[in-house]
Design an enzyme around this catalytic site. Structure first.
Site, short mmCIF file in Angstrom:
data_model
loop_
_atom_site.label_atom_id
_atom_site.label_comp_id
_atom_site.label_asym_id
_atom_site.label_seq_id
_atom_site.Cartn_x
_atom_site.Cartn_y
_atom_site.Cartn_z
CD GLU A 183 -6.32 16.39 24.16
OE1 GLU A 183 -7.13 16.17 25.11
OE2 GLU A 183 -6.11 15.68 23.19
CE LYS A 238 -4.02 14.28 25.54
NZ LYS A 238 -4.48 13.09 26.27
C1 5MM Z 1 -8.54 8.59 25.03
O1 5MM Z 1 -9.26 9.40 24.05
C2 5MM Z 1 -9.68 10.76 24.58
C3 5MM Z 1 -11.36 10.79 24.49
O2 5MM Z 1 -11.73 11.15 23.43
P1 5MM Z 1 -13.24 11.35 22.83
O3 5MM Z 1 -13.82 12.43 23.47
O4 5MM Z 1 -13.07 11.31 21.51
O5 5MM Z 1 -14.10 10.18 23.33
C4 5MM Z 1 -9.30 11.79 23.83
O6 5MM Z 1 -9.52 13.26 24.28
C5 5MM Z 1 -7.77 11.66 24.34
O7 5MM Z 1 -7.50 12.01 25.53
C6 5MM Z 1 -6.57 12.58 23.24
O8 5MM Z 1 -7.25 12.60 21.84
C7 5MM Z 1 -5.39 11.80 23.01
O9 5MM Z 1 -5.55 10.55 22.61
P2 5MM Z 1 -4.62 9.95 21.61
O10 5MM Z 1 -5.36 8.71 21.05
O11 5MM Z 1 -4.71 10.90 20.42
O12 5MM Z 1 -3.33 9.77 22.21
#
Ligand code: 5MM
Length: 339
Positions: A178, A220
């Site tokens: 990602e 991702k």
């Molecule tokens: C769900 O949030 C994930 C973990 O975030 P933190 O490390 O900030 O706690 C994050 O990696 C998430 O999987 C991705 O950013 C995709 O989430 P979004 O909300 O952008 O679809």
């Protein structure tokens, strides 16, 4: 490494109509989400919330994998069934977030690099015992008005992503790679496309150099989209075209699936953009979702931390899963939001 096993897991996660539920919020992030609904972020409340998500009826029709946080992978339902076992029994692959977050890149003011490689081989071995079939590492790339990200910042993140992916494949865990170019900021869609192109080129060069098997991983990425503060926001068709143009140039066809992050888009926009990309026709890879906020924002809003709202929250989750499942086939319309 069993390439056959890696491919089977990766393909199952992005099977027809399916995508990923990103429920891997770290403790500080889930606290922010709970604060927004005035719920306390205790370990038990986090467990209750994740149980609500994972026990929602019928989500297995649209969800091929769920990304968990370390704490969640060790938790169980109130009846004592470990979440990883519950998900597997429903045909949903449990996954685990393994990066330890983005930190300032030393001597490169403004750039960040995701940390977490030290001890990762040992952590992966334990996560595999706990039932994880795939993992996820998120690199965060910010765009500023001057020179961020630097070419070195991009290279450092690409290198870390590749080392992580190789360690995963060594033990037959599918890596979700990602690299997230953030949509914060005032940059236009053109700048997002240029930076995303640079990032993807660097990431696949490093993955290749580290002997990562493209058939046994998932990507991702962010969509190519204007920054939130940009006065000129691109329309749905423009986002879909720019994103597919960029990915077609830089992502090898051997990768089984692209599972987009939502990055702060509204739930409806994230579904609309995914739909538009799939409506363009066939692509070399499955074009799917791995949304956190775009799947969960309506769920949190319905739940509000109250047991009496669980059914309404689960209904909200199933609705977003179903609509994104339709978007996987280019069959979603905004009018369906009313249903
Ligand atoms: C769900 O949030 C994930 C973990 O975030 P933190 O490390 O900030 O706690 C994050 O990696 C998430 O999987 C991705 O950013 C995709 O989430 P979004 O909300 O952008 O679809």
């Amino acid at each position: 490494m069993s390439i056959a096993e890696l491919k089977a897991v990766a393909n199952a996660i992005v099977a027809k109509s399916k995508g990923v539920l990103a429920a891997d919020e770290s403790s500080p992030t889930i606290k922010k989400r709970f604060d927004s609904i005035k719920a306390e972020s205790t370990e038990e409340n986090r467990r209750r919330y994740r149980e609500l998500l994972f026990t929602t009826d019928e989500i297995e029709r649209y969800i091929g994998g769920v990304i968990l946080y370390d704490e969640t992978l060790r938790q169980s339902t109130r009846d004592g069934v470990p979440f990883a076992r519950l998900l597997s029994s429903r045909g949903i692959a449990p996954g685990i977030k393994v990066d330890k977050g983005a930190k300032a890149l030393a001597l490169y003011p403004g750039d960040k690099v995701a940390e977490g490689l030290d001890g990762l081989r040992e952590r992966l071995a334990e996560y595999k015992q706990l039932g994880a079939k795939f993992a996820k590492w998120r690199a965060v790339i910010e765009i500023d008005e001057k020179n961020i990200p630097t070419a070195f910042g991009i290279r450092a993140n690409a290198h870390a992503l590749a080392r992580y992916a190789a360690l995963c494949q060594e033990v037959d865990i599918v890596p979700i790679v990602e690299p997230e170019v953030l949509m914060d900021g005032a940059h236009g869609i053109e700048r997002c496309e240029a930076v995303t192109a640079q990032v993807l080129e660097a990431v696949f060069a490093e993955l290749d150099a580290h002997c990562v098997v493209f058939d046994g991983m998932l990507l991702k990425p962010n969509m190519v989209i204007a920054g939130k503060k940009c006065p000129q926001q691109a329309g749905v068709a423009q986002v879909a075209e720019a994103t597919m143009r960029c990915l077609t140039r830089y992502v090898p066809a051997a990768v089984p699936g692209i599972v987009f992050l939502s990055g702060g888009q509204s739930a409806e926009d994230a579904t609309d953009h995914l739909n538009a990309m799939n409506a363009m026709g066939a692509h070399p890879w499955q074009v799917s979702f791995s949304y956190g906020r775009a799947l969960q924002a309506p769920v949190l809003a319905a739940w509000k931390g109250q047991e009496s709202n669980v059914a309404a929250a689960q209904k909200a989750l199933l609705k977003r899963c179903r609509l994104n499942g339709l978007a996987r086939d280019g069959k979603y319309t905004r009018a369906m939001e009313a249903g």
